[in-house]
Scaffold this active site. Structure first.
Site: not given
Ligand code: PLP
Length: 281
Positions: A48, A144, A177
């Site tokens: 990721r 991210k 989220e």
């Protein structure tokens, strides 16, 4: 901590004011846990990190295998068994202008701190906040990135309204989220979680889905509205830092019995098992 090929003491200054991660949030990061000396889902986190970097056209300047070894070596150098590990990759040092072409090469940092596992019953109050999660065509929530300002704004809003966690909605009003975690709601024995177009592709989320399926609890990935949140039997959130935590109150409504429900309790047990029996040494 690891800084560009060297291990240095944590109180040593390592970052230039010309670092574009510092100046502009131009970079990416990961949050990883180690339990009993084993790093949980190391390859998934490194994948990721590299995907986040690719999405912002940032060359990390090392291979995934090298990054994995740096992460493991940072743990060893600190003699840590239960830890939180934070790899950070910034665009590098440039000038005071935005132009990424002025940054020669990425700065790579890996920091590790001791963090005991929680697996404790955590019962959170949450607030659905006005600030929206980024739309997928903007700075995708799948990246991210070092830009967590909207997450921080969400936290500020939640705190000001008496919540410990924020729930983001997306531009269409669907649940996205939490400020640092993914969300699951349970209704009549079925677990629902939103598709990852409007949230981070949580590694703990994926683990939770696997564990639920293994326990023969049906999971549906579909859009969730506020009505579904307020009328849920149980809600829990998942994240590397939070592990799994119950949300027992949202916007003044008590969720279910107002206590950790049976599915959340099962998740906590399952997480404890999987994090202490798997991982990379
Ligand atoms: N959503 C956001 C915004 C996060 O920052 C995090 C934490 O990394 C998560 C969800 C949960 O992701 P993971 O389970 O991979 O830690």
């Amino acid at each position: 901590m690891y800084v560009n090929g060297k291990f240095v003491p944590e109180n040593q200054p390592v970052i230039s004011v010309f670092d574009h991660g510092f100046l502009y949030g131009d970079g990416v990061f990961e949050g990883i846990r180690a339990y009993k000396g084993r790093v949980f889902k190391l390859r998934e986190h490194v994948d990721r990190l590299f995907d986040s970097a690719k999405a912002i056209d940032l060359d990390i300047g090392m291979s995934k295998e090298e990054m994995e070894e740096v992460i493991l070596e940072t743990l060893r150098q600190n003699n840590l068994k239960d830890a939180y590990i934070r790899p950070i990759v910034s665009r590098g040092n440039g000038d005071l202008g935005l132009d990424p072409l002025k940054c020669d090469k990425a700065n790579v940092f890996v920091v590790a701190k001791t963090m005991a596992s929680l697996y404790d019953v955590m019962e959170l109050k949450a607030i659905t906040v006005g600030i929206r999660r980024n739309a997928p065509d903007m700075l995708s929530p799948n990246i991210k990135s070092l830009n967590y300002l909207n997450n921080i704004m969400a936290k500020i809003e939640a705190n000001a309204k008496g919540g410990q966690e924020a729930i983001f909605l997306d531009g269409n009003g669907y649940v996205a989220e939490g400020s640092g975690d993914n969300i699951f709601i349970i209704k009549n024995g079925v677990v629902y979680t939103p598709p990852t177009i409007n949230n981070l592709k949580g590694i703990t989320r994926a683990t939770a889905i696997e564990l639920l399926e293994k326990n023969k609890i049906p999971v549906r990935v579909e859009n969730i509205g506020l009505f579904d949140v307020y009328t849920a039997d149980e809600i829990f959130v998942t994240g590397t830092a939070a592990e799994a935590a119950a949300v027992v109150w949202v916007d003044g409504r008590t969720i279910g019995t107002g206590k950790t429900g049976p599915v959340t309790a099962l998740m906590l047990k399952e997480f404890e098992r999987i994090t202490t029996t798997t991982g990379t040494e």
